[in-house]
Motif scaffolding. Structure first.
Motif, PDB file in Angstrom:
ATOM      1  N   GLY A 442      31.369 -12.860 -18.516  1.00 55.11           N
ATOM      2  CA  GLY A 442      30.521 -13.600 -19.456  1.00 55.11           C
ATOM      3  C   GLY A 442      29.572 -12.496 -19.622  1.00 55.11           C
ATOM      4  O   GLY A 442      29.460 -11.340 -19.116  1.00 55.11           O
ATOM      5  N   HIS A 443      28.251 -13.136 -20.296  1.00 60.42           N
ATOM      6  CA  HIS A 443      27.125 -12.104 -20.501  1.00 60.42           C
ATOM      7  C   HIS A 443      25.864 -13.148 -20.486  1.00 60.42           C
ATOM      8  O   HIS A 443      26.059 -14.330 -20.616  1.00 60.42           O
ATOM      9  CB  HIS A 443      27.291 -11.355 -21.947  1.00 60.42           C
ATOM     10  CG  HIS A 443      26.309 -10.628 -22.338  1.00 60.42           C
ATOM     11  ND1 HIS A 443      25.738  -9.533 -21.349  1.00 60.42           N
ATOM     12  CD2 HIS A 443      25.383 -10.294 -23.250  1.00 60.42           C
ATOM     13  CE1 HIS A 443      24.631  -8.776 -21.809  1.00 60.42           C
ATOM     14  NE2 HIS A 443      24.430  -9.533 -23.030  1.00 60.42           N
ATOM     15  N   ILE A 444      24.861 -12.551 -20.066  1.00 64.70           N
ATOM     16  CA  ILE A 444      23.617 -13.256 -19.988  1.00 64.70           C
ATOM     17  C   ILE A 444      22.464 -12.507 -20.484  1.00 64.70           C
ATOM     18  O   ILE A 444      22.437 -11.221 -20.383  1.00 64.70           O
ATOM     19  CB  ILE A 444      23.257 -13.714 -18.525  1.00 64.70           C
ATOM     20  CG1 ILE A 444      22.198 -14.454 -18.452  1.00 64.70           C
ATOM     21  CG2 ILE A 444      23.036 -12.789 -17.632  1.00 64.70           C
ATOM     22  CD1 ILE A 444      21.790 -15.430 -17.333  1.00 64.70           C
ATOM     23  N   TYR A 445      21.723 -13.105 -21.408  1.00 65.92           N
ATOM     24  CA  TYR A 445      20.567 -12.235 -22.005  1.00 65.92           C
ATOM     25  C   TYR A 445      19.263 -13.212 -22.432  1.00 65.92           C
ATOM     26  O   TYR A 445      19.378 -14.438 -22.171  1.00 65.92           O
ATOM     27  CB  TYR A 445      21.016 -11.486 -23.135  1.00 65.92           C
ATOM     28  CG  TYR A 445      21.636 -12.383 -24.437  1.00 65.92           C
ATOM     29  CD1 TYR A 445      22.783 -12.787 -24.394  1.00 65.92           C
ATOM     30  CD2 TYR A 445      20.633 -12.888 -25.377  1.00 65.92           C
ATOM     31  CE1 TYR A 445      23.323 -13.781 -25.478  1.00 65.92           C
ATOM     32  CE2 TYR A 445      21.193 -13.828 -26.267  1.00 65.92           C
ATOM     33  CZ  TYR A 445      22.395 -14.050 -26.302  1.00 65.92           C
ATOM     34  OH  TYR A 445      22.722 -15.012 -27.415  1.00 65.92           O
ATOM     35  N   ALA A 446      17.855 -12.465 -22.565  1.00 70.14           N
ATOM     36  CA  ALA A 446      16.927 -13.078 -22.964  1.00 70.14           C
ATOM     37  C   ALA A 446      16.537 -13.105 -24.162  1.00 70.14           C
ATOM     38  O   ALA A 446      16.891 -11.885 -24.830  1.00 70.14           O
ATOM     39  CB  ALA A 446      15.858 -12.765 -21.923  1.00 70.14           C
ATOM     40  N   GLU A 447      16.211 -14.177 -25.010  1.00 68.42           N
ATOM     41  CA  GLU A 447      15.676 -13.815 -26.475  1.00 68.42           C
ATOM     42  C   GLU A 447      14.451 -14.608 -26.642  1.00 68.42           C
ATOM     43  O   GLU A 447      14.021 -15.429 -25.646  1.00 68.42           O
ATOM     44  CB  GLU A 447      16.886 -14.119 -27.487  1.00 68.42           C
ATOM     45  CG  GLU A 447      17.098 -15.742 -27.154  1.00 68.42           C
ATOM     46  CD  GLU A 447      18.324 -15.800 -28.246  1.00 68.42           C
ATOM     47  OE1 GLU A 447      19.259 -15.090 -28.689  1.00 68.42           O
ATOM     48  OE2 GLU A 447      18.273 -17.088 -28.672  1.00 68.42           O
ATOM     49  N   LEU A 448      13.711 -14.045 -27.453  1.00 69.72           N
ATOM     50  CA  LEU A 448      12.464 -14.636 -27.865  1.00 69.72           C
ATOM     51  C   LEU A 448      12.331 -15.614 -28.902  1.00 69.72           C
ATOM     52  O   LEU A 448      12.422 -15.160 -29.879  1.00 69.72           O
ATOM     53  CB  LEU A 448      11.136 -13.531 -27.980  1.00 69.72           C
ATOM     54  CG  LEU A 448      11.245 -12.332 -26.617  1.00 69.72           C
ATOM     55  CD1 LEU A 448      10.461 -11.465 -27.035  1.00 69.72           C
ATOM     56  CD2 LEU A 448      10.698 -13.272 -25.639  1.00 69.72           C
ATOM     57  N   VAL A 457      20.260 -17.196 -22.431  1.00 71.70           N
ATOM     58  CA  VAL A 457      21.576 -17.595 -23.012  1.00 71.70           C
ATOM     59  C   VAL A 457      22.686 -16.888 -22.059  1.00 71.70           C
ATOM     60  O   VAL A 457      22.929 -15.919 -21.854  1.00 71.70           O
ATOM     61  CB  VAL A 457      21.817 -16.919 -24.355  1.00 71.70           C
ATOM     62  CG1 VAL A 457      22.976 -17.589 -25.068  1.00 71.70           C
ATOM     63  CG2 VAL A 457      20.597 -17.448 -25.202  1.00 71.70           C
ATOM     64  N   ILE A 458      23.557 -18.003 -21.693  1.00 72.80           N
ATOM     65  CA  ILE A 458      24.814 -17.402 -20.934  1.00 72.80           C
ATOM     66  C   ILE A 458      25.964 -17.805 -22.080  1.00 72.80           C
ATOM     67  O   ILE A 458      26.123 -18.809 -22.451  1.00 72.80           O
ATOM     68  CB  ILE A 458      25.063 -18.450 -19.605  1.00 72.80           C
ATOM     69  CG1 ILE A 458      23.893 -18.274 -18.559  1.00 72.80           C
ATOM     70  CG2 ILE A 458      26.324 -18.164 -19.066  1.00 72.80           C
ATOM     71  CD1 ILE A 458      23.927 -19.269 -17.660  1.00 72.80           C
ATOM     72  N   LEU A 459      26.872 -16.510 -22.072  1.00 73.22           N
ATOM     73  CA  LEU A 459      28.015 -16.684 -22.963  1.00 73.22           C
ATOM     74  C   LEU A 459      29.196 -16.413 -22.040  1.00 73.22           C
ATOM     75  O   LEU A 459      29.567 -15.490 -21.015  1.00 73.22           O
ATOM     76  CB  LEU A 459      28.064 -15.550 -23.854  1.00 73.22           C
ATOM     77  CG  LEU A 459      26.866 -15.777 -24.889  1.00 73.22           C
ATOM     78  CD1 LEU A 459      27.139 -14.373 -26.035  1.00 73.22           C
ATOM     79  CD2 LEU A 459      27.049 -17.099 -25.706  1.00 73.22           C
ATOM     80  N   LEU A 460      30.115 -17.563 -22.217  1.00 76.33           N
ATOM     81  CA  LEU A 460      31.387 -17.430 -21.281  1.00 76.33           C
ATOM     82  C   LEU A 460      32.395 -17.479 -22.317  1.00 76.33           C
ATOM     83  O   LEU A 460      32.609 -18.232 -23.075  1.00 76.33           O
ATOM     84  CB  LEU A 460      31.256 -18.605 -20.393  1.00 76.33           C
ATOM     85  CG  LEU A 460      30.097 -18.716 -19.216  1.00 76.33           C
ATOM     86  CD1 LEU A 460      30.434 -20.009 -18.499  1.00 76.33           C
ATOM     87  CD2 LEU A 460      30.443 -17.514 -18.216  1.00 76.33           C
ATOM     88  N   PRO A 461      33.185 -16.767 -21.986  1.00 73.95           N
ATOM     89  CA  PRO A 461      34.622 -16.570 -22.730  1.00 73.95           C
ATOM     90  C   PRO A 461      35.661 -17.624 -22.097  1.00 73.95           C
ATOM     91  O   PRO A 461      35.541 -18.285 -21.140  1.00 73.95           O
ATOM     92  CB  PRO A 461      35.397 -15.245 -22.556  1.00 73.95           C
ATOM     93  CG  PRO A 461      34.871 -14.571 -20.988  1.00 73.95           C
ATOM     94  CD  PRO A 461      33.703 -15.455 -20.938  1.00 73.95           C
ATOM     95  N   ASP A 462      36.440 -17.662 -23.159  1.00 79.49           N
ATOM     96  CA  ASP A 462      37.821 -18.935 -22.858  1.00 79.49           C
ATOM     97  C   ASP A 462      37.327 -20.126 -22.246  1.00 79.49           C
ATOM     98  O   ASP A 462      38.028 -20.676 -21.202  1.00 79.49           O
ATOM     99  CB  ASP A 462      38.605 -17.948 -21.800  1.00 79.49           C
ATOM    100  CG  ASP A 462      38.988 -16.784 -22.125  1.00 79.49           C
ATOM    101  OD1 ASP A 462      39.317 -15.940 -21.505  1.00 79.49           O
ATOM    102  OD2 ASP A 462      39.404 -16.481 -23.262  1.00 79.49           O
TER     103      ASP A 462
END
Ligand code: ADP
Length: 468
Positions: A442-448, A457-462
């Motif tokens: 997956g992927h994790i990032y910060a947004e304002l 935000v954490i994005l996990l596939p499947d």
């Protein structure tokens, strides 16, 4: 030597001075013996050698000199006369030599000149002036009749001479005579063979030069890489030192608080006959919270060292992420009375995750949300499935926010946004979180988000959600 024709401006390349002396004495000797005039413009040692050879050949040099048919000029002295710094003065050159040539040509005598000026200039690496003088000789050849013999040692052309200067020199002459190693070949076959050998040598040299240039390039690249590696090592060392001092400080703070509360509890136990259960529970609760912080910091250190050794592994198993999220929030809510954490998630959300590691990531995000919103406020945790099939787990706070240009850097190891007031960790939480999420694919990032604060935000596939 090959016969020299009238009005010829010939250039001879040579390797050995004795060879040149032979040729020049033959050239000037021929002219003298036929009643012509010879002018030798050379270094004094060469002039002496020349005189000896002419005498040896049976010529009366002194008599020729007296008759004005043999003129010698010291090339160094002439250079002093005609040079203006690094440049030849055309006026002075033409005045001097038209006079000398006119005198020698009295009574219609043919004139032969041997000149070494250009060779001396070339040895001095002043190829521009040498070429200029060659042109001035050519100018004189337009108005006067004489034969000129110039000579260059191969060495005077310098390391790159044959390619850089020989072309110009040859262009300034009516005839070019190669150095003796070639001219000494007597038959056409020998000469052809010599040319083939020279061509082979030239090709070999070209290859060698190319190989050297390639090596040089590689060397420069290796040097640059080495410098970069050294810089990186220095930066890493610096970061480590900085980290050690931060880590020591950050570990000592909860330890001091913990120790203080324990002392308080002990004093009360020793002093009071009766135990105030409420006060004692509160004090021990604080001790426990500090012990939790310490445990978390030490665990982060251990995880970082595991990551360094490639030993941090995640084991994905079927789990209900919605329940896990609610449990973590329930555990973290008591840590703050200024914030209200709300969860927006389906009843069940089945995924393949390492539950313990995911709990660690979410705890870190919640702790940060609390830590970096010192004025309190709502914290929203949302768990949804996006249209593209990815699981999205987000933590939104209304705190100080992340500077826009640092949204990526906060995931770097040890990175903390400046501002000591909020600094209470090691700058490792997000770094470890990103590694864990990436190991889940997956992927994790910060947004304002609009309205302030930050959203992680954490994005996990499947993911396989269960919307029961
Ligand atoms: P730390 O232990 O310093 O909190 P983290 O890796 O968890 O380390 O976070 C790195 C930095 O990112 C923090 O020092 C902080 O400056 C910034 N940061 C993390 N979470 C938030 C947040 N929710 N709001 C504002 N800044 C944050």
């Amino acid at each position: 030597m090959t016969a020299v024709r009238e009005n010829e401006h010939l250039v001879q390349f040579y390797e050995d001075e004795a060879f040149l002396l032979d040729n020049v004495s033959e050239f000037l000797g021929n002219t003298l013996s036929k009643g012509g005039s010879a002018i030798a413009l050379a270094r004094s040692t060469f002039l002496a050698g020349l005189e000896a050879r002419l005498t040896e050949a049976g010529l009366d040099v002194e008599d020729a000199q007296r008759a004005g048919r043999y003129t010698t000029l010291d090339a160094h002295d002439v250079l002093k006369l005609i040079m203006d710094g690094r440049q030849a003065d055309a006026g002075r050159f033409l005045t001097l030599f038209s006079g000398v040539i006119d005198d020698a040509a009295l009574a219609g005598r043919p004139v032969s000149i041997f000149g070494e000026l250009v060779s001396l200039l070339a040895e001095d690496d002043n190829h521009e002036a040498a070429l200029h003088i060659e042109q001035l000789w050519n100018d004189l050849l337009v108005t006067r009749t004489f034969t000129l013999y110039c000579a260059y040692t191969l060495e005077s052309l310098g390391p790159n001479g044959m390619t850089k200067h020989s072309h110009d020199i040859c262009g300034a002459h009516t005839r070019v005579v190669p150095a003796e190693s070639y001219s000494a070949q007597l038959t056409e076959d020998d000469r052809t063979q010599a040319i083939v050998e020279l061509q082979a040598q030239a090709a070999q040299l070209k290859l060698e030069i190319e190989a050297r240039q390639e090596l040089e390039k590689q060397l420069v690249a290796a040097l640059a890489a080495e410098q970069q590696a050294r810089q990186q090592a220095e930066t890493a060392l610096h970061q480590r030192d900085e980290f050690l001092s931060i880590a020591a400080h950050d570990l000592r703070t909860p330890l001091t608080v913990l120790y203080g509360h324990l002392q308080l509890v002990l004093r009360r136990l020793r002093r009071d006959e009766t135990i105030d259960r409420e006060a004692m529970t509160e004090a021990l609760g604080l001790v426990s919270a500090q012990a939790d912080t310490l445990t978390m910091l030490v665990n982060q250190l251990l995880d970082t060292s595991r990551l360094d050794q490639g030993k941090l592994e995640v084991h994905r198993e079927p789990a209900d992420l919605a329940t896990l999220v609610r449990q973590v929030v329930e555990r973290r809510q008591p840590a703050t009375d200024k914030h209200t954490i709300t969860v927006n998630a389906p009843a069940r959300f089945d995924v393949q995750i390492d539950s313990l590691r995911m709990e660690q990531v979410l705890t870190n995000l919640l702790d940060n949300a609390i830590k970096y919103s010192p004025d309190g406020g709502p914290i929203d945790v949302t768990l949804t499935m996006r249209p593209d099939g990815c699981t999205e787990l987000a933590v939104r706070d209304r705190g100080i926010g992340v500077p826009p240009d640092l949204c990526e850097r906060i995931f770097d190891r040890f990175f903390q946004v400046n501002g000591k007031q909020y600094r209470s960790g090691l700058g490792l939480g997000l770094y470890i979180s990103r590694q864990i999420i990436e190991q889940h694919g997956g992927h994790i990032y910060a947004e304002l988000p609009e309205g302030g604060g930050s959203r992680f935000v954490i994005l996990l596939p499947d993911a396989v959600p269960d919307d029961d």
